[in-house]
Design a protein around this motif. Structure first.
Motif, PDB file in Angstrom:
ATOM      1  N   ASN A  91     -28.438-123.587 -40.428  1.00 43.17           N
ATOM      2  CA  ASN A  91     -26.991-122.969 -40.489  1.00 43.17           C
ATOM      3  C   ASN A  91     -26.067-124.129 -40.260  1.00 43.17           C
ATOM      4  N   THR A  93     -27.929-121.687 -44.664  1.00 44.15           N
ATOM      5  CA  THR A  93     -26.602-121.024 -44.768  1.00 44.15           C
ATOM      6  C   THR A  93     -25.579-122.169 -44.800  1.00 44.15           C
ATOM      7  N   TYR A 146     -21.643-122.531 -44.639  1.00 38.13           N
ATOM      8  CA  TYR A 146     -20.344-121.844 -44.453  1.00 38.13           C
ATOM      9  C   TYR A 146     -19.209-122.674 -44.651  1.00 38.13           C
ATOM     10  N   LEU A 201     -19.414-118.863 -48.609  1.00 43.47           N
ATOM     11  CA  LEU A 201     -20.888-118.751 -47.827  1.00 43.47           C
ATOM     12  C   LEU A 201     -21.838-118.523 -48.542  1.00 43.47           C
TER      13      LEU A 201
END
Length: 435
Positions: free
Chosen positions: A162, A188, A190, A219
């Protein structure tokens, strides 16, 4: 060094087709390194930066075949990683800003990537931290040699994670994305950039076998795969060139139709020009701009001066602020141009002031333009193009000015605009290229 000689004060008329998007092309061409299979790309613009990247790929061992004026096939079956440590690679890659985006694909497929500090426009600080912080989060080691001015990343295995990008960098998002598609597990991302260029790259990667969701948002979720395969891709029309043609039509009081613009991918660009008082009409996927004797800049609701500022997508692209600035010089009313991203991009205004424009450069990021409403025409002068976007803004100014202007260093314009002199001359301009 090449030169344009421009006879100003002429009205244009007719249809013009925008080239393929430069910024998208640079990303897509780097993505072909992710697979040994054939990737076919259509609507590739024949501009200096793109042609340099194609030459660089060929030197790296990529098989390149030109299928037509704007279509190519690429096959990266035999990429020579050792070539990346040669002096020839150093020279070629350092001359091109887009070369930084070969690192992500090479890291994903070969476990290592090298690149010298890339070149490009001198428009202010353009840091690369986002790229390499992202690679490190995926498990790569990073090294920068100050003595050699060389970046290197290596990884035996990339793993999903992430991450929150420290800025919504378009090239940073693209580079990390191309590394993450072959990392183990799920990534992920963002605060990812979500410009149409990045959306197009995601769509190509998915056609190649990647698993990316969240396309068009900030995202992105990437489920890593072990390999990618060939695909076919068509590059969007260049939104920056489309915006440049809208501004050119207004400044020269011309009636033109911009064909096949992919209108739904232009975002806020048409509305922003309408706020400058420029009339236009959507006709299918074309933009029709009627001849206007003048145009009046809008104000905010309370009557205060309008501000045109750049912002991450879906905000206004910074690449068009130079065009908005020059268009404002002949409008009725005033506007504050706020270039937030780059601190050197407005320094070309001294050339417009020499032409008779009324501009106050407040600081490196802001300029107030007092429109002359065509009461006082810009006057011809001799100038030098400092970068791609300022170069085309100066070309627009010269086309609207009285007399004959000279623009030196037009290689900067050629980096982003395909045969701009030939195409505009077909509409009635008089631009002569002098080598």
């Amino acid at each position: 060094m090449g030169t344009f000689e421009i006879k100003g004060g002429l009205k244009l008329s007719g249809d013009i087709h925008p080239q393929g998007a430069k910024n998208e092309a640079l990303q897509i061409l780097c993505a072909i390194l992710l697979t040994p299979e054939e990737v076919v790309v259509h609507n590739v613009p024949s501009i200096l930066d793109v042609n340099k990247l194609i030459d660089l790929l060929q030197s790296m061992g990529v098989e390149v075949n030109k299928l037509s004026d704007s279509s190519y096939s690429f096959k990266a079956t035999q990429v020579d990683i050792n070539y990346l440590r040669t002096d020839e690679f150093r020279v070629k890659a350092a001359s091109l800003r887009g070369s930084i985006m070969v690192v992500g694909p090479l890291l994903a497929r070969f476990g290592k990537g090298f690149v010298p500090r890339p070149g490009g426009d001198k428009i202010g600080r353009r840091r690369l931290d986002t790229h390499f912080l992202g690679f490190q989060r995926l498990g790569a080691s990073f090294d920068f040699s100050i003595a050699e001015n060389y970046y290197a990343v290596e990884a035996s295995n990339l793993h999903g994670c992430n991450m929150l990008l420290d800025e919504a960098s378009v090239t940073g998002t693209a580079n990390i994305l191309m590394a993450a598609v072959m990392a183990k597990g799920v990534t992920t991302m963002y605060n990812a950039a979500c410009e149409p260029y990045v959306q197009q790259l995601c769509k190509l990667l998915n056609r190649m076998g990647a698993k990316i969701t969240g396309i068009g948002s900030n995202l992105l979720t990437i489920e890593g795969v072990t390999e990618l395969h060939g695909a076919v891709h068509t590059i969007l029309p260049d939104m920056i060139e489309i915006g440049s043609f809208i501004g050119m039509a207004a400044m020269t009081q011309s009636e033109i139709t911009i064909k096949n613009v992919s209108y739904d991918d232009l975002g806020i660009i048409p509305y922003s020009f309408e706020r400058m008082g420029i009339k236009m009409e959507r006709r299918g996927d074309d933009i029709y701009i009627p001849a206007q004797d003048g145009y009046t800049i809008d104000t905010f609701i309370d009557g205060s001066i309008l501000t045109i500022a750049d912002a991450p997508w879906p905000g206004l692209t910074p690449d068009l602020l130079s065009v908005f600035l020059v268009v404002a010089t002949q409008a009725r009313g005033s506007v504050l141009i706020h270039q937030k991203m780059f601190e050197s991009r407005l320094f070309f205004v001294d050339k417009l002031i020499d032409m008779g424009a009324q501009i106050i450069l407040c600081d490196p990021h802001r300029a107030t333009v007092i429109g002359q409403g065509n009461r006082v025409k810009l006057r011809a002068t001799v100038m030098t193009s400092p970068d791609i976007r300022a170069g085309v803004a100066l070309l627009i100014a010269a086309m609207s000015a009285e007399g004959t202007s000279i623009i030196h260093n037009i290689e900067q314009i050629d980096r982003g605009y395909e045969r701009i002199d030939e195409r505009l001359n077909k509409l009635g301009a008089q631009i002569r290229r002098i080598q």
